[in-house]
Design an enzyme around this catalytic site. Structure first.
Site, PDB file in Angstrom:
ATOM      1  N   CYS A   1     -37.159  -9.437   5.773  1.00 55.51           N
ATOM      2  CA  CYS A   1     -36.758  -9.630   7.428  1.00 55.51           C
ATOM      3  C   CYS A   1     -37.752  -9.372   8.198  1.00 55.51           C
ATOM      4  O   CYS A   1     -38.167  -9.972   9.013  1.00 55.51           O
ATOM      5  CB  CYS A   1     -35.190  -8.908   7.590  1.00 55.51           C
ATOM      6  SG  CYS A   1     -34.099  -9.682   6.342  1.00 55.51           S
TER       7      CYS A   1
ATOM      8  N   THR B   1     -34.744 -18.582   6.105  1.00 50.07           N
ATOM      9  CA  THR B   1     -35.905 -18.946   7.257  1.00 50.07           C
ATOM     10  C   THR B   1     -37.028 -18.289   7.027  1.00 50.07           C
ATOM     11  O   THR B   1     -37.556 -17.503   7.721  1.00 50.07           O
ATOM     12  CB  THR B   1     -35.399 -18.894   8.644  1.00 50.07           C
ATOM     13  OG1 THR B   1     -35.088 -17.564   8.878  1.00 50.07           O
ATOM     14  CG2 THR B   1     -34.107 -19.887   9.015  1.00 50.07           C
TER      15      THR B   1
ATOM     16  N   THR C   1     -31.628 -16.315  10.747  1.00 51.86           N
ATOM     17  CA  THR C   1     -32.171 -15.960  11.796  1.00 51.86           C
ATOM     18  C   THR C   1     -33.323 -16.975  12.254  1.00 51.86           C
ATOM     19  O   THR C   1     -34.249 -17.355  11.306  1.00 51.86           O
ATOM     20  CB  THR C   1     -33.100 -14.562  11.403  1.00 51.86           C
ATOM     21  OG1 THR C   1     -32.093 -13.628  10.915  1.00 51.86           O
ATOM     22  CG2 THR C   1     -33.965 -13.866  12.253  1.00 51.86           C
TER      23      THR C   1
ATOM     24  N   LYS D   1     -30.771 -10.969  17.813  1.00 53.56           N
ATOM     25  CA  LYS D   1     -31.166 -10.706  16.049  1.00 53.56           C
ATOM     26  C   LYS D   1     -32.628 -10.326  16.024  1.00 53.56           C
ATOM     27  O   LYS D   1     -32.833  -9.258  15.513  1.00 53.56           O
ATOM     28  CB  LYS D   1     -30.815 -11.890  15.231  1.00 53.56           C
ATOM     29  CG  LYS D   1     -31.361 -11.871  13.899  1.00 53.56           C
ATOM     30  CD  LYS D   1     -30.553 -11.009  13.189  1.00 53.56           C
ATOM     31  CE  LYS D   1     -31.368 -10.689  11.801  1.00 53.56           C
ATOM     32  NZ  LYS D   1     -30.762 -10.104  10.923  1.00 53.56           N
TER      33      LYS D   1
ATOM     34  N   LYS E   1     -27.786 -20.312  -9.460  1.00 56.12           N
ATOM     35  CA  LYS E   1     -27.525 -18.907  -8.948  1.00 56.12           C
ATOM     36  C   LYS E   1     -25.961 -19.338  -8.738  1.00 56.12           C
ATOM     37  O   LYS E   1     -24.939 -18.632  -8.605  1.00 56.12           O
ATOM     38  CB  LYS E   1     -27.895 -19.118  -7.337  1.00 56.12           C
ATOM     39  CG  LYS E   1     -27.565 -17.837  -6.469  1.00 56.12           C
ATOM     40  CD  LYS E   1     -28.280 -18.060  -5.189  1.00 56.12           C
ATOM     41  CE  LYS E   1     -29.735 -17.827  -5.054  1.00 56.12           C
ATOM     42  NZ  LYS E   1     -30.244 -18.011  -3.695  1.00 56.12           N
TER      43      LYS E   1
HETATM   44  C1  UGA Z   1     -33.211  -5.225   8.201  1.00 55.76           C
HETATM   45  C2  UGA Z   1     -32.670  -4.579   9.487  1.00 55.76           C
HETATM   46  O1  UGA Z   1     -32.429  -3.109   9.220  1.00 55.76           O
HETATM   47  C3  UGA Z   1     -31.214  -5.223   9.439  1.00 55.76           C
HETATM   48  O2  UGA Z   1     -30.229  -4.816  10.314  1.00 55.76           O
HETATM   49  C4  UGA Z   1     -31.163  -6.722   9.403  1.00 55.76           C
HETATM   50  O3  UGA Z   1     -29.720  -7.224   9.371  1.00 55.76           O
HETATM   51  C5  UGA Z   1     -31.877  -7.155   8.394  1.00 55.76           C
HETATM   52  O4  UGA Z   1     -33.446  -6.454   8.199  1.00 55.76           O
HETATM   53  C6  UGA Z   1     -31.948  -8.719   8.234  1.00 55.76           C
HETATM   54  O5  UGA Z   1     -32.809  -9.190   9.320  1.00 55.76           O
HETATM   55  O6  UGA Z   1     -31.422  -9.443   7.557  1.00 55.76           O
HETATM   56  P1  UGA Z   1     -33.455  -4.674   5.600  1.00 55.76           P
HETATM   57  O7  UGA Z   1     -34.542  -5.612   5.533  1.00 55.76           O
HETATM   58  O8  UGA Z   1     -32.270  -4.676   4.503  1.00 55.76           O
HETATM   59  O9  UGA Z   1     -32.584  -4.695   6.953  1.00 55.76           O
HETATM   60  O10 UGA Z   1     -34.291  -3.430   5.430  1.00 55.76           O
HETATM   61  P2  UGA Z   1     -34.520  -1.981   6.506  1.00 55.76           P
HETATM   62  O11 UGA Z   1     -33.279  -0.807   6.040  1.00 55.76           O
HETATM   63  O12 UGA Z   1     -34.351  -2.246   7.765  1.00 55.76           O
HETATM   64  O13 UGA Z   1     -35.768  -1.457   5.863  1.00 55.76           O
HETATM   65  C7  UGA Z   1     -36.859  -2.228   6.248  1.00 55.76           C
HETATM   66  C8  UGA Z   1     -38.166  -1.374   5.664  1.00 55.76           C
HETATM   67  O14 UGA Z   1     -38.467  -0.679   6.738  1.00 55.76           O
HETATM   68  C9  UGA Z   1     -38.072  -0.973   4.303  1.00 55.76           C
HETATM   69  O15 UGA Z   1     -39.320  -1.445   3.669  1.00 55.76           O
HETATM   70  C10 UGA Z   1     -37.991   0.513   4.596  1.00 55.76           C
HETATM   71  O16 UGA Z   1     -38.343   1.176   3.415  1.00 55.76           O
HETATM   72  C11 UGA Z   1     -38.752   0.703   5.859  1.00 55.76           C
HETATM   73  N1  UGA Z   1     -38.532   1.799   6.657  1.00 55.76           N
HETATM   74  C12 UGA Z   1     -37.146   1.892   7.172  1.00 55.76           C
HETATM   75  C13 UGA Z   1     -39.536   2.829   6.880  1.00 55.76           C
HETATM   76  O17 UGA Z   1     -40.477   2.672   6.413  1.00 55.76           O
HETATM   77  N2  UGA Z   1     -39.063   3.726   7.729  1.00 55.76           N
HETATM   78  C14 UGA Z   1     -37.847   3.914   8.069  1.00 55.76           C
HETATM   79  O18 UGA Z   1     -37.679   5.097   8.877  1.00 55.76           O
HETATM   80  C15 UGA Z   1     -36.939   3.109   7.969  1.00 55.76           C
END
Ligand code: UGA
Length: 441
Positions: A267, A85, A121, A211, A35
């Site tokens: 996450c 984590t 986190t 968080k 990486k």
């Molecule tokens: C999430 C949080 O949104 C971020 O704010 C946070 O910083 C991050 O985790 C983290 O802890 O690092 P992320 O994992 O990139 O971000 O993804 P999201 O956009 O939150 O989507 C998560 C999941 O929910 C995806 O599988 C998505 O398809 C699903 N989702 C999202 C739904 O099924 N329905 C929705 O309406 C929105």
């Protein structure tokens, strides 16, 4: 400022490159040699829009470098700790091995006045424990959680919607060291601070909780609408119209009310589990008992997608060619950690279906973890002769750039299961398809 970023995964690599892009002098440190080599050559080791550009600019401009040698942290003013984590192998709690290892490696290189900013986190209470060890070196610990979304990580890092900094406090006010750490981090995030981005100062426990509370809320919102999808399925209602209607209420809002196969990724799933595990340790398991329910609703939706495919194919997928569109846990990402999309593909394969998976970015990762599935880069080749099309990640390549008439010309059976409720059901039906949504009649 001179900065070190320890841990160059999805979070740290973007953070290091973003900090360099706003003018800081940054060294990224990671134990993974491959990486580090990629990053040092200006190559993003994972798919993240905009990352390659800022990496290349930083590396070429000599204010961004990467190494496996933790001693390179010496001399930095701020040290961001952004290691993973993950969920513990045998349980729900977070595995803090990497945080502990990063701190053990970093502590001998700290100088009095340095700031260590934890971004990983962690379970609430972790920072207070680490602070004592940091303080012994004359440096100060701050907890500075990260809220970036994969796919938007560069923008979210450079231009976040809020900055939260937890420091040591006495009677609710930062200590002298805490106040200095706050000033250092204001400098670190100068462009965002100058734009009046909300900058919230808290104690350690609040910063850690912000968080996990944010991710728990988002997971709850998704599982809430998926619970409504289950009720819609029992009543003939349409959950997408329901979400539109309740989403117009400004107190509720339409975002994150996308019903479908639910949330995955590195996450939300592990964070809600770790939160529940930590609450149990604190003797407060009943306070977040609902998170277990949110997790269960979420996992049921994957099974529901499989059931829909079975229903569509009159009860058996055996020997049927199934085109699975999507492998990543969400669009604009090649991340397949706890991906609902791949989970659905694996289940259908387990039932005897001839599953063919396609995805614009995640196939290499998927192939490594599930080598028994068949993968095809080209979307149209994946659609060819399919008995059923199962859309599980809402990439634009499928939701916007796949006219139903065109798809119809390729498949054997005009049956589509829309696991993300992202297709125009009326248009697909008009083109002769049997359309199955999630929580839709
Ligand atoms: C999430 C949080 O949104 C971020 O704010 C946070 O910083 C991050 O985790 C983290 O802890 O690092 P992320 O994992 O990139 O971000 O993804 P999201 O956009 O939150 O989507 C998560 C999941 O929910 C995806 O599988 C998505 O398809 C699903 N989702 C999202 C739904 O099924 N329905 C929705 O309406 C929105």
């Amino acid at each position: 400022m001179r900065m070190s970023v320890i841990g160059c995964g999805y979070l740290g690599a973007v953070h290091a490159a973003a900090m360099a892009s706003i003018g800081h002098d940054v060294v990224g440190i990671d134990t993974d040699e491959a990486k580090v080599c990629a990053l040092a050559a200006g190559t993003a080791p994972f798919f993240e829009p905009g990352l390659s550009e800022i990496l290349q600019t930083g590396v070429a401009g000599h204010n961004l470098r990467f190494t496996t040698d933790i001693r390179a942290a010496a001399g930095s003013d701020v040290h961001f700790v952004s290691v993973g984590t993950p969920q513990q192998a045998g349980g729900y709690a977070a595995d803090l091995t990497y945080v502990d290892a990063a701190m053990d490696g970093l502590l001998p290189h700290l100088r009095p006045g340095d700031v260590v900013a934890g971004k990983s986190t962690v379970p609430v209470g972790t920072a207070a424990g680490l602070a004592r060890r940091v303080r012994d070196t004359g440096a100060t610990l701050a907890w500075n959680p990260e809220f970036l979304r994969e796919g938007w990580a560069v923008k979210d890092t450079i231009d976040p919607d809020r900055i939260v900094v937890g420091v040591e406090t006495v009677d609710g006010s930062p200590t002298e060291h805490g106040a200095r750490a706050i000033e250092q981090l204001r400098d670190a995030y100068r462009p965002a601070v100058e734009k009046q981005t909300p900058f919230l100062v808290t104690d350690y426990a609040t910063a850690e909780l912000v968080k996990v509370a944010a991710n728990a809320f988002l997971a709850t919102k998704i599982s809430f609408i998926n619970a409504m999808a289950e009720i819609s399925e029992a009543t003939g209602a349409d959950v997408t119209l329901l979400a539109d209607a309740i989403g117009h209420d400004g107190r509720i809002g339409r975002r994150f009310l996308g019903a479908g196969i639910g949330f995955g990724g590195g996450c939300l799933p592990k964070d809600i589990r770790a939160f529940a595990a930590r609450a149990e340790e604190l003797g407060r398991s009943e306070s977040v008992a609902f998170l277990r329910e949110m997790d269960a609703i979420n996992l049921r939706r994957r099974e529901r997608a499989v059931q829909l495919v079975l229903e569509a194919l009159d009860g058996s997928v055996h020997g049927k060619r199934i085109a699975v569109l999507g492998a990543s846990f969400k669009p604009h990402s090649d991340d397949i950690r706890d991906s609902p999309a791949l989970d659905v593909a694996v289940r259908l394969h387990g039932l005897g279906g001839q599953v063919v998976v396609t995805d614009p970015a995640a196939l290499d990762n998927a192939r490594r973890v599930h080598p028994h599935l068949t993968y095809i880069d080209d979307r149209d080749a994946a659609l060819r002769d399919a008995d059923v099309v199962v859309l599980v990640t809402e990439w634009d390549e499928y939701r916007r750039q796949m006219p139903p008439e065109h798809a119809a010309s390729l498949v054997r059976g005009k049956v589509v299961v829309d696991g993300r409720n992202c297709l125009d059901a009326a248009a697909w039906r008009a083109a002769g398809w049997r359309y199955f949504g999630m929580g839709r009649p």
